[in-house]
Design a protein around this motif. Structure first.
Motif, short mmCIF file in Angstrom:
data_model
loop_
_atom_site.label_atom_id
_atom_site.label_comp_id
_atom_site.label_asym_id
_atom_site.label_seq_id
_atom_site.Cartn_x
_atom_site.Cartn_y
_atom_site.Cartn_z
N PRO A 128 0.92 -1.24 -0.06
CA PRO A 128 -0.19 0.00 0.30
C PRO A 128 0.89 1.24 0.00
CG PRO A 128 -0.91 -1.58 1.47
CD PRO A 128 0.39 -2.08 1.16
N ILE A 129 1.82 1.36 0.94
CA ILE A 129 2.82 2.48 0.94
C ILE A 129 3.26 2.81 -0.57
CG2 ILE A 129 4.76 3.39 1.66
CD1 ILE A 129 4.24 2.07 4.36
N ASP A 130 3.89 1.71 -1.17
CA ASP A 130 4.45 1.94 -2.75
C ASP A 130 3.45 2.40 -3.57
OD1 ASP A 130 6.80 1.38 -1.62
OD2 ASP A 130 6.87 -0.77 -2.39
N ALA A 131 2.28 1.73 -3.26
CA ALA A 131 0.88 2.03 -4.34
C ALA A 131 0.56 3.56 -4.18
CB ALA A 131 -0.19 1.21 -4.36
N TYR A 132 0.48 3.94 -2.94
CA TYR A 132 0.04 5.42 -2.72
C TYR A 132 1.31 6.24 -3.13
CZ TYR A 132 -3.99 4.52 0.20
OH TYR A 132 -5.39 4.22 0.53
N ALA A 133 2.51 5.92 -3.03
CA ALA A 133 3.77 6.73 -3.49
C ALA A 133 3.52 6.91 -5.15
CB ALA A 133 5.06 6.03 -3.16
N ALA A 134 3.40 5.79 -5.68
CA ALA A 134 3.24 6.05 -7.12
C ALA A 134 2.01 7.01 -7.60
CB ALA A 134 2.78 4.68 -7.68
N ALA A 135 1.03 6.74 -6.64
CA ALA A 135 -0.17 7.58 -7.41
C ALA A 135 0.07 9.13 -6.99
CB ALA A 135 -1.56 7.27 -6.38
N ARG A 136 0.83 9.50 -5.92
CA ARG A 136 1.19 10.77 -5.56
C ARG A 136 2.43 11.33 -6.51
NH1 ARG A 136 1.19 8.53 0.10
NH2 ARG A 136 -0.80 9.34 0.88
N ALA A 137 3.11 10.30 -7.12
CA ALA A 137 3.99 10.75 -8.25
C ALA A 137 3.26 11.21 -9.35
CB ALA A 137 4.79 9.80 -8.37
N ALA A 138 2.05 10.52 -9.67
CA ALA A 138 1.30 10.95 -10.93
C ALA A 138 0.51 12.15 -10.56
CB ALA A 138 0.63 9.78 -11.11
N ALA A 139 0.24 12.42 -9.51
CA ALA A 139 -0.63 13.36 -9.15
C ALA A 139 0.14 14.82 -8.97
CB ALA A 139 -1.30 13.55 -7.72
N SER A 140 1.30 14.74 -8.58
CA SER A 140 2.33 16.01 -8.48
C SER A 140 3.18 16.28 -9.74
CB SER A 140 3.31 15.48 -7.45
OG SER A 140 4.24 14.66 -7.61
N GLY A 141 3.01 15.36 -10.88
CA GLY A 141 3.49 15.51 -11.96
C GLY A 141 4.93 15.40 -12.17
N ARG A 142 5.74 14.65 -10.87
CA ARG A 142 6.79 14.16 -10.87
C ARG A 142 7.09 13.16 -12.03
NH1 ARG A 142 6.30 13.35 -5.58
NH2 ARG A 142 6.82 11.09 -5.64
N ALA A 143 6.08 12.05 -12.12
CA ALA A 143 6.13 11.26 -13.20
C ALA A 143 5.50 11.48 -14.40
CB ALA A 143 5.38 9.88 -12.69
N THR A 144 6.32 11.68 -15.46
CA THR A 144 5.71 12.16 -16.75
C THR A 144 6.17 11.16 -17.86
OG1 THR A 144 7.82 13.42 -16.88
CG2 THR A 144 5.94 14.44 -16.00
#
Length: 355
Positions: free
Chosen positions: A103-119
């Motif tokens: 769950p921690i890793d999944a939420y981290a991936a979701a926050r990366a997509a929301a913040s724009g860090r992951a493009t």
């Protein structure tokens, strides 16, 4: 395509594994909404997709390992017209501070997509280039196995009893394999000489079989490479081997690389500043796809030897005081630009115009 439910905008993240995927949903501010685990099956992928769209309009989904564990899920999500971005696995410092769980890793991936860090847009894995990648894996494995068998054959020749060793000494590799194929050991292998003959013949048979397999796969690779990247293969110094590697690096959707500078960085050919004080210079990049970097290096070496234009460039830059390493770095950057434009011209879906 699945119609998304109207409502608030949300972002999702997926921590991928061999047997299960753990998905999480956050709001645009990164606040957690829900998380759930799904099996890595076709039904599991569809259930995950259906579960995501119940929270509202999914703006983007951050997925770990889109080229391996998350490849199947990425294909399903992309087919449903969801924006999928590739998320890097959290670094060691972040895991030390926040802990490690699905769950921690999944939420981290979701926050990366929301913040724009992951493009980064993942590869599509649905076309000829994906077929090319799979065949290249099989060919590389066969080459590695043949090299191992050849080394073992040579090692057994050195330790074989006389006069067997004397009869095999001084032969070329091809002649050695052919000679070992003609060996006829006795039925009783208790004798070291007969055991050596049997082992040498078995290794020679394996080498012959692997050579036939390599030749067959190479023929298919040449056809697929020419079909997938005709303009790339037409470039000076680009053979089917280097072209195949560069095609695999770019993927079936090279338009995901928005600029030729992004492609150069992916190949590890983008110049990295290394200036300090009165020193103003750049150095070779140690990042990116090292196999693609090797392909660019081989093209540069061929051009430095056979291309008159490149030879003139090398001579001019040498007079200006550049080292051979710096000249090759510059050449690889130029070649990466040519390769990118050839790739994007081959794929009409690209929005980047070649110059």
């Amino acid at each position: 395509m699945i119609d998304q439910q109207p409502g608030n905008e949300v972002f999702a993240g997926v921590d991928t594994h061999t047997d299960t995927h753990h998905a999480a949903v956050v709001d645009p501010l990164g606040r957690p909404l829900a998380d759930r685990e799904f099996p890595t099956t076709t039904q599991g992928y569809r259930a995950l997709l259906t579960w995501l769209i119940t929270f509202g309009h999914v703006q983007a989904v951050g997925v770990e390992c889109t080229g391996s564990y998350g490849a199947g899920l990425t294909t399903v999500l992309s087919a449903a017209d969801l924006t999928v971005v590739e998320v890097n696995v959290p670094d060691r410092g972040t895991r030390h501070a926040r802990g490690k769980s699905d769950p921690i890793d999944a939420y981290a991936a979701a926050r990366a997509a929301a913040s724009g860090r992951a493009t980064a847009i993942p590869k599509s894995h649905t076309g000829t280039v994906e077929a090319l990648r799979q065949l290249r894996v099989a060919r590389a494995s066969a080459i590695k196995a043949r090299t191992q068998a050849i080394n073992q054959l040579i090692g057994l020749r050195v330790t074989a009893p006389e006069p067997l060793r004397a009869s095999l000494t001084g032969l070329t590799r091809t002649a050695l394999v052919n000679c070992c194929l003609r060996l006829r050991p006795a039925a009783d292998l208790t004798s070291p000489a007969d055991a050596a003959r049997y082992a040498l013949r078995q290794l020679a048979r394996r080498i012959r079989m692997l050579t036939e397999e390599i030749d067959e796969v190479t023929e298919h690779l040449a056809t697929l490479t020419t079909s997938a990247g005709p303009e790339l293969v037409a470039l000076f110094g680009v053979g089917t081997e280097t072209a195949g590697q560069l095609l695999v690096t770019a993927g079936d959707n090279p338009e995901r690389l928005r600029t030729e500078a992004a492609f150069a960085a992916l190949c590890g050919a983008a110049p990295v500043p290394a200036s300090s004080g009165r020193t103003d210079r750049h150095r070779l990049s140690r990042g990116g796809d090292r196999q693609a970097n090797r392909a660019l290096h081989m093209i540069a070496v061929v051009r430095m030897r056979y291309c008159p234009r490149t030879r003139a460039y090398v001579a001019r830059r040498t007079q200006q005081g550049l080292t051979k390493k710096d000249i090759i770095r510059c050449l690889k950057r130029f070649i990466a630009r040519e390769v990118y434009h050839a790739l994007t011209r081959t794929h009409p879906g690209s929005t980047t115009s070649a110059t």
